[in-house]
Motif scaffolding. Sequence first.
Motif, PDB file in Angstrom:
ATOM      1  N   LEU A 179       4.011  10.859   0.865  1.00  0.00           N
ATOM      2  CA  LEU A 179       4.500   9.628   0.060  1.00  0.00           C
ATOM      3  C   LEU A 179       3.694   9.865  -1.238  1.00  0.00           C
ATOM      4  N   ALA A 180       4.131   9.410  -2.799  1.00  0.00           N
ATOM      5  CA  ALA A 180       3.863   9.683  -3.934  1.00  0.00           C
ATOM      6  C   ALA A 180       2.615   9.638  -3.956  1.00  0.00           C
ATOM      7  N   LEU A 181       2.114  10.682  -4.723  1.00  0.00           N
ATOM      8  CA  LEU A 181       0.500  10.977  -5.217  1.00  0.00           C
ATOM      9  C   LEU A 181       0.733   9.800  -6.441  1.00  0.00           C
ATOM     10  N   SER A 182      -0.878   9.422  -5.998  1.00  0.00           N
ATOM     11  CA  SER A 182      -1.731   8.264  -7.111  1.00  0.00           C
ATOM     12  C   SER A 182      -3.305   7.967  -6.628  1.00  0.00           C
ATOM     13  N   SER A 183      -3.502   8.129  -8.338  1.00  0.00           N
ATOM     14  CA  SER A 183      -4.735   8.246  -7.870  1.00  0.00           C
ATOM     15  C   SER A 183      -5.222   6.881  -6.471  1.00  0.00           C
ATOM     16  N   ARG A 184      -4.990   6.135  -6.958  1.00  0.00           N
ATOM     17  CA  ARG A 184      -4.660   4.729  -6.180  1.00  0.00           C
ATOM     18  C   ARG A 184      -4.732   5.294  -4.376  1.00  0.00           C
ATOM     19  N   ASN A 185      -4.644   6.332  -3.854  1.00  0.00           N
ATOM     20  CA  ASN A 185      -3.994   6.852  -2.339  1.00  0.00           C
ATOM     21  C   ASN A 185      -5.206   7.224  -1.762  1.00  0.00           C
ATOM     22  N   VAL A 186      -6.449   7.229  -2.749  1.00  0.00           N
ATOM     23  CA  VAL A 186      -7.879   7.366  -2.200  1.00  0.00           C
ATOM     24  C   VAL A 186      -8.215   5.826  -0.534  1.00  0.00           C
ATOM     25  N   TYR A 187      -7.843   4.787  -1.675  1.00  0.00           N
ATOM     26  CA  TYR A 187      -8.342   3.826  -1.360  1.00  0.00           C
ATOM     27  C   TYR A 187      -7.899   3.419   0.261  1.00  0.00           C
ATOM     28  N   LEU A 188      -6.256   4.377   0.547  1.00  0.00           N
ATOM     29  CA  LEU A 188      -6.027   4.334   2.053  1.00  0.00           C
ATOM     30  C   LEU A 188      -7.096   4.580   3.366  1.00  0.00           C
ATOM     31  N   SER A 189      -7.180   4.375   4.567  1.00  0.00           N
ATOM     32  CA  SER A 189      -7.534   4.404   5.757  1.00  0.00           C
ATOM     33  C   SER A 189      -6.284   5.208   6.074  1.00  0.00           C
ATOM     34  N   LYS A 190      -6.822   6.069   7.213  1.00  0.00           N
ATOM     35  CA  LYS A 190      -5.528   6.922   7.753  1.00  0.00           C
ATOM     36  C   LYS A 190      -4.560   6.171   8.103  1.00  0.00           C
ATOM     37  N   ALA A 196       2.024   3.405   4.845  1.00  0.00           N
ATOM     38  CA  ALA A 196       2.525   3.244   3.494  1.00  0.00           C
ATOM     39  C   ALA A 196       3.384   3.847   3.576  1.00  0.00           C
ATOM     40  N   LEU A 197       3.896   5.427   4.389  1.00  0.00           N
ATOM     41  CA  LEU A 197       4.900   6.663   4.837  1.00  0.00           C
ATOM     42  C   LEU A 197       5.903   5.804   4.552  1.00  0.00           C
ATOM     43  N   GLY A 263      -2.710  -2.899   2.773  1.00  0.00           N
ATOM     44  CA  GLY A 263      -4.624  -3.472   2.750  1.00  0.00           C
ATOM     45  C   GLY A 263      -4.408  -3.738   1.706  1.00  0.00           C
ATOM     46  N   LYS A 264      -5.383  -3.626   0.919  1.00  0.00           N
ATOM     47  CA  LYS A 264      -4.843  -3.855  -0.282  1.00  0.00           C
ATOM     48  C   LYS A 264      -5.298  -4.014  -1.924  1.00  0.00           C
ATOM     49  N   THR A 265      -4.179  -2.241  -1.246  1.00  0.00           N
ATOM     50  CA  THR A 265      -3.790  -1.274  -2.386  1.00  0.00           C
ATOM     51  C   THR A 265      -2.700  -1.885  -2.767  1.00  0.00           C
TER      52      THR A 265
END
Length: 273
Positions: A179-190, A196-197, A263-265
């Motif tokens: 997964l490409a690193l992004s500050s928004r990745n913290v919003y993702l649940s497991k 997202a993969l 999700g919403k991300t």
Amino acid sequence: MKIISSALELKQYLREQNGTIGYVPTMGALHEGHITLIKEARKSDEIVVVSIFVNPTQFLEGEDLDKYPRRDEADKKICELAGVDVLFMPHAKELYFDDEVKVCAPNVRGYVLEGATRPGHFSGVLRVVMKLLNIVNPTNAYFGKKDAQQLHLIELMVKHYFLNVNIVPVDTVRDSDGLALSSRNVYLSKEQREEALKIPKSLYKASSLVSQGVLDVEEIKEEMLQILKPLEIGYVAILSREFNVLQRVEIGNTVILVEALVGKTRLLDNVWL
């Protein structure tokens, strides 16, 4: 490391320094992708400047400006450990004025792909980047390839306004799962992260098809869309590096881009071929 919040103070300080300036503009919530940009600047330039500014003009009404992750103290430590010389942390009132002259995104390339669903977003990006480049006056400015459309528009702005800065594109940094690193990745649940993969998997599939000699754009996009199901797709696009439409992949002049909602991300990714 020197921390400055005043634009005029930063301009004065940098005028008094000797050597090339490498600049990394960020919105904070720093991760390994940002650190890679800083390392590139550290390798090439004598003075490294990082800015942290969550720019309000690039967020549309109802977007996540207020929720955008902010970790100022952690970011300061990361910059210090990465060898940053100057950290610029302005307030909006330092950068914006009433009834000001504005830089606008181009009418076509600024309003397709991400710009189609976020009209005005890239005008906000270019507006703040123009200001920041003029404040820092860097020799080199470093931007990640992950935000390919943004990178292209910044390069256009530098060209069209004859700015005296070298824009340095830096390859996308990925987590161990791809997964490409992004500050928004913290919003993702497991579970959402697993979904997202599908984004990098679709890009890997596209690269694999091209390596097998499949160059037809529609055929590649169809294969990608199958992998991306059932994500809500903003776009899958295969374009030249000037962001013009292609019928067939041109090796050395193609970028394949994906925007999807998990999700919403909203997540962006791409591959350069």
